[in-house]
Design a protein around this motif. Structure first.
Motif, PDB file in Angstrom:
ATOM      1  N   ALA A 192       0.828  -1.210   0.000  1.00  0.00           N
ATOM      2  CA  ALA A 192       0.000   0.000   0.000  1.00  0.00           C
ATOM      3  C   ALA A 192       0.856   1.252   0.000  1.00  0.00           C
ATOM      4  O   ALA A 192       0.505   2.270  -0.610  1.00  0.00           O
ATOM      5  CB  ALA A 192      -0.932   0.004   1.209  1.00  0.00           C
ATOM      6  N   LEU A 193       2.034   1.178   0.662  1.00  0.00           N
ATOM      7  CA  LEU A 193       2.904   2.347   0.767  1.00  0.00           C
ATOM      8  C   LEU A 193       3.639   2.667  -0.536  1.00  0.00           C
ATOM      9  O   LEU A 193       4.440   3.610  -0.580  1.00  0.00           O
ATOM     10  CB  LEU A 193       3.910   2.151   1.904  1.00  0.00           C
ATOM     11  CG  LEU A 193       3.315   2.214   3.323  1.00  0.00           C
ATOM     12  CD1 LEU A 193       4.381   1.897   4.370  1.00  0.00           C
ATOM     13  CD2 LEU A 193       2.684   3.571   3.600  1.00  0.00           C
ATOM     14  N   GLN A 194       3.355   1.929  -1.577  1.00  0.00           N
ATOM     15  CA  GLN A 194       3.844   2.319  -2.904  1.00  0.00           C
ATOM     16  C   GLN A 194       3.047   3.501  -3.442  1.00  0.00           C
ATOM     17  O   GLN A 194       3.444   4.146  -4.407  1.00  0.00           O
ATOM     18  CB  GLN A 194       3.731   1.136  -3.882  1.00  0.00           C
ATOM     19  CG  GLN A 194       4.532  -0.082  -3.470  1.00  0.00           C
ATOM     20  CD  GLN A 194       6.007   0.214  -3.283  1.00  0.00           C
ATOM     21  OE1 GLN A 194       6.661   0.781  -4.172  1.00  0.00           O
ATOM     22  NE2 GLN A 194       6.540  -0.134  -2.131  1.00  0.00           N
ATOM     23  N   SER A 195       1.926   3.781  -2.817  1.00  0.00           N
ATOM     24  CA  SER A 195       1.050   4.885  -3.220  1.00  0.00           C
ATOM     25  C   SER A 195       1.393   6.147  -2.447  1.00  0.00           C
ATOM     26  O   SER A 195       1.487   6.138  -1.224  1.00  0.00           O
ATOM     27  CB  SER A 195      -0.411   4.497  -2.952  1.00  0.00           C
ATOM     28  OG  SER A 195      -1.231   5.640  -2.811  1.00  0.00           O
ATOM     29  N   THR A 196       1.565   7.261  -3.173  1.00  0.00           N
ATOM     30  CA  THR A 196       1.827   8.555  -2.537  1.00  0.00           C
ATOM     31  C   THR A 196       0.694   8.932  -1.598  1.00  0.00           C
ATOM     32  O   THR A 196       0.918   9.451  -0.495  1.00  0.00           O
ATOM     33  CB  THR A 196       2.003   9.638  -3.614  1.00  0.00           C
ATOM     34  OG1 THR A 196       3.145   9.317  -4.413  1.00  0.00           O
ATOM     35  CG2 THR A 196       2.201  11.015  -3.001  1.00  0.00           C
ATOM     36  N   ARG A 197      -0.547   8.673  -2.020  1.00  0.00           N
ATOM     37  CA  ARG A 197      -1.705   8.982  -1.185  1.00  0.00           C
ATOM     38  C   ARG A 197      -1.618   8.262   0.155  1.00  0.00           C
ATOM     39  O   ARG A 197      -1.815   8.861   1.231  1.00  0.00           O
ATOM     40  CB  ARG A 197      -2.987   8.587  -1.915  1.00  0.00           C
ATOM     41  CG  ARG A 197      -4.275   8.752  -1.099  1.00  0.00           C
ATOM     42  CD  ARG A 197      -5.458   8.228  -1.900  1.00  0.00           C
ATOM     43  NE  ARG A 197      -6.745   8.416  -1.205  1.00  0.00           N
ATOM     44  CZ  ARG A 197      -7.264   7.532  -0.366  1.00  0.00           C
ATOM     45  NH1 ARG A 197      -6.599   6.395  -0.094  1.00  0.00           N
ATOM     46  NH2 ARG A 197      -8.437   7.764   0.207  1.00  0.00           N
ATOM     47  N   ALA A 198      -1.327   6.955   0.127  1.00  0.00           N
ATOM     48  CA  ALA A 198      -1.265   6.172   1.359  1.00  0.00           C
ATOM     49  C   ALA A 198      -0.146   6.668   2.274  1.00  0.00           C
ATOM     50  O   ALA A 198      -0.325   6.801   3.489  1.00  0.00           O
ATOM     51  CB  ALA A 198      -1.079   4.696   1.030  1.00  0.00           C
ATOM     52  N   VAL A 199       1.002   6.936   1.697  1.00  0.00           N
ATOM     53  CA  VAL A 199       2.148   7.406   2.490  1.00  0.00           C
ATOM     54  C   VAL A 199       1.799   8.693   3.226  1.00  0.00           C
ATOM     55  O   VAL A 199       2.022   8.835   4.435  1.00  0.00           O
ATOM     56  CB  VAL A 199       3.380   7.629   1.591  1.00  0.00           C
ATOM     57  CG1 VAL A 199       4.467   8.383   2.345  1.00  0.00           C
ATOM     58  CG2 VAL A 199       3.914   6.303   1.086  1.00  0.00           C
ATOM     59  N   GLN A 200       1.242   9.645   2.502  1.00  0.00           N
ATOM     60  CA  GLN A 200       0.975  10.946   3.100  1.00  0.00           C
ATOM     61  C   GLN A 200      -0.109  10.850   4.177  1.00  0.00           C
ATOM     62  O   GLN A 200      -0.027  11.518   5.217  1.00  0.00           O
ATOM     63  CB  GLN A 200       0.591  11.942   2.012  1.00  0.00           C
ATOM     64  CG  GLN A 200       1.745  12.209   1.054  1.00  0.00           C
ATOM     65  CD  GLN A 200       1.484  13.354   0.090  1.00  0.00           C
ATOM     66  OE1 GLN A 200       0.482  14.047   0.181  1.00  0.00           O
ATOM     67  NE2 GLN A 200       2.395  13.547  -0.844  1.00  0.00           N
ATOM     68  N   LEU A 201      -1.110  10.026   3.955  1.00  0.00           N
ATOM     69  CA  LEU A 201      -2.136   9.832   4.982  1.00  0.00           C
ATOM     70  C   LEU A 201      -1.549   9.194   6.239  1.00  0.00           C
ATOM     71  O   LEU A 201      -1.868   9.601   7.362  1.00  0.00           O
ATOM     72  CB  LEU A 201      -3.279   8.982   4.431  1.00  0.00           C
ATOM     73  CG  LEU A 201      -4.243   9.712   3.500  1.00  0.00           C
ATOM     74  CD1 LEU A 201      -5.134   8.716   2.760  1.00  0.00           C
ATOM     75  CD2 LEU A 201      -5.118  10.712   4.284  1.00  0.00           C
ATOM     76  N   CYS A 202      -0.700   8.207   6.068  1.00  0.00           N
ATOM     77  CA  CYS A 202      -0.083   7.558   7.226  1.00  0.00           C
ATOM     78  C   CYS A 202       0.752   8.541   8.036  1.00  0.00           C
ATOM     79  O   CYS A 202       0.723   8.531   9.278  1.00  0.00           O
ATOM     80  CB  CYS A 202       0.772   6.376   6.784  1.00  0.00           C
ATOM     81  SG  CYS A 202      -0.164   4.926   6.242  1.00  0.00           S
ATOM     82  N   LEU A 203       1.494   9.405   7.350  1.00  0.00           N
ATOM     83  CA  LEU A 203       2.318  10.385   8.053  1.00  0.00           C
ATOM     84  C   LEU A 203       1.448  11.373   8.828  1.00  0.00           C
ATOM     85  O   LEU A 203       1.765  11.741   9.968  1.00  0.00           O
ATOM     86  CB  LEU A 203       3.214  11.121   7.063  1.00  0.00           C
ATOM     87  CG  LEU A 203       4.309  10.269   6.406  1.00  0.00           C
ATOM     88  CD1 LEU A 203       5.008  11.051   5.303  1.00  0.00           C
ATOM     89  CD2 LEU A 203       5.323   9.797   7.440  1.00  0.00           C
ATOM     90  N   LEU A 204       0.368  11.818   8.210  1.00  0.00           N
ATOM     91  CA  LEU A 204      -0.555  12.733   8.885  1.00  0.00           C
ATOM     92  C   LEU A 204      -1.146  12.078  10.133  1.00  0.00           C
ATOM     93  O   LEU A 204      -1.133  12.662  11.234  1.00  0.00           O
ATOM     94  CB  LEU A 204      -1.678  13.130   7.932  1.00  0.00           C
ATOM     95  CG  LEU A 204      -2.886  13.830   8.570  1.00  0.00           C
ATOM     96  CD1 LEU A 204      -2.508  15.202   9.102  1.00  0.00           C
ATOM     97  CD2 LEU A 204      -4.036  13.934   7.564  1.00  0.00           C
TER      98      LEU A 204
END
Length: 311
Positions: free
Chosen positions: A50-62
């Motif tokens: 899932a963390l291959q997706s920019t969207r997923a990465v940024q949501l997780c960081l937030l």
């Protein structure tokens, strides 16, 4: 003396980072609030695939940044300043009281989608270590062109910079940098060319979405990672958040500004410890610590100690 809570940018993500958050009611509530805002289970976002997706990465960081900040605040700790590197600006804005968490979740989901849709492949970011800024800018000028776009994206320290652009252009700059004495040239886990002119169009689209969202004047002093200045109003904060994806990040100056304003305690919210290492280069006195790997009571004690120095 003052405290500064900082939030990392893309590249700091770690597999299962949401599942590794402290097992606390406040964290569960934060995860549920984010899931409700998106109408999806956010715990599916931190799997390695899932963390291959920019969207997923940024949501997780937030989500990680806000959840752990709420834990600290529940212990009675409160920052004097907040700031974030790139996507880290969003949890900083939430904790400052300027942006609602649910709104931030929806905006960050859109932000990630806009960025990855604009450049689905062939672009990214590369860290260069061991050269000064003038040297890096010279190498970029030698390579940059219409067919080989590459830009200075992040100023992290006196000898640590990040470039953004096409894979081929970054590879050329990296090769030149190594040939001229760079200690390292490392491709980052970022699949879009952030913090340069290539993302001006997605930034404008995000600004349109921001115009429909309530943003308030920060209740805690918010330092922009782009301008390294305080953002005093709702309108300026809205602009800072919407357009930071296409503006150079000057984190070196941001940390320096915090130190010059009396900050002697920096706490880096999860995930990672990169911003802690960068701060230690600036903090001649004081402490820079990371939430990850630290005990909650230790961080709370450090915060209370700093507050007593600055009544």
């Amino acid at each position: 003396m003052s405290s500064f809570w900082v939030y990392p940018g893309q590249g700091a993500q770690q597999p299962n980072m949401l599942h590794c958050l402290p097992s606390e009611v406040l964290v569960d509530e934060c995860l549920r609030e984010a899931s409700d805002a998106l109408n999806e289970d956010v715990l599916l976002l931190d799997a390695p695939e899932a963390l291959q997706s920019t969207r997923a990465v940024q949501l997780c960081l937030l989500i990680a940044g806000v959840a752990c900040s709420r834990l600290l605040m529940a212990q009675g700790s409160h920052p004097d300043y907040v700031g974030g590197l790139s996507i880290g600006a969003y949890p900083a804005a939430v904790i400052s009281g300027a942006l609602g968490f649910a709104d931030a979740v929806r905006l960050v989901a859109l932000r990630g989608e806009l960025m990855q849709d604009a450049y689905p492949e062939g672009y990214g970011m590369t860290a260069l270590i061991g050269l000064d800024q003038a040297h890096v800018e010279q190498l970029i000028a030698e390579v940059h062109g219409a067919e080989a776009p590459v830009y200075l994206a992040n100023i992290n320290a006196d000898n640590q910079f990040v470039i953004a652009g096409s894979n081929a252009a970054m590879a050329q700059v990296a090769a030149l940098a190594k040939a001229q004495g760079a200690a390292a040239a490392k491709r980052l886990a970022v699949s879009v060319p952030s913090h340069c002119a290539l993302l001006e169009a997605p930034a404008k689209a995000l600004a349109e979405a921001f115009s429909q969202v309530t943003v308030q004047t920060p209740g805690i002093r918010y330092l922009s990672g782009s301008s390294a200045r305080l953002v005093p109003s709702a309108d300026k904060l809205r602009d800072d958040l919407a357009f930071n994806m296409c503006r150079v990040i000057d984190w070196r100056s941001t940390v320096q500004t915090a130190y010059e304003r009396g900050v002697r305690l920096q706490i880096e919210l999860p995930p990672g410890t990169v911003l802690t290492g960068l701060a230690r280069r600036v903090f001649e006195q004081g402490s820079a610590v990371a939430f990850q790997g630290a005990r909650l009571d230790t961080l709370s004690a450090l915060s209370r100690e700093e507050e007593h120095r600055n009544p």
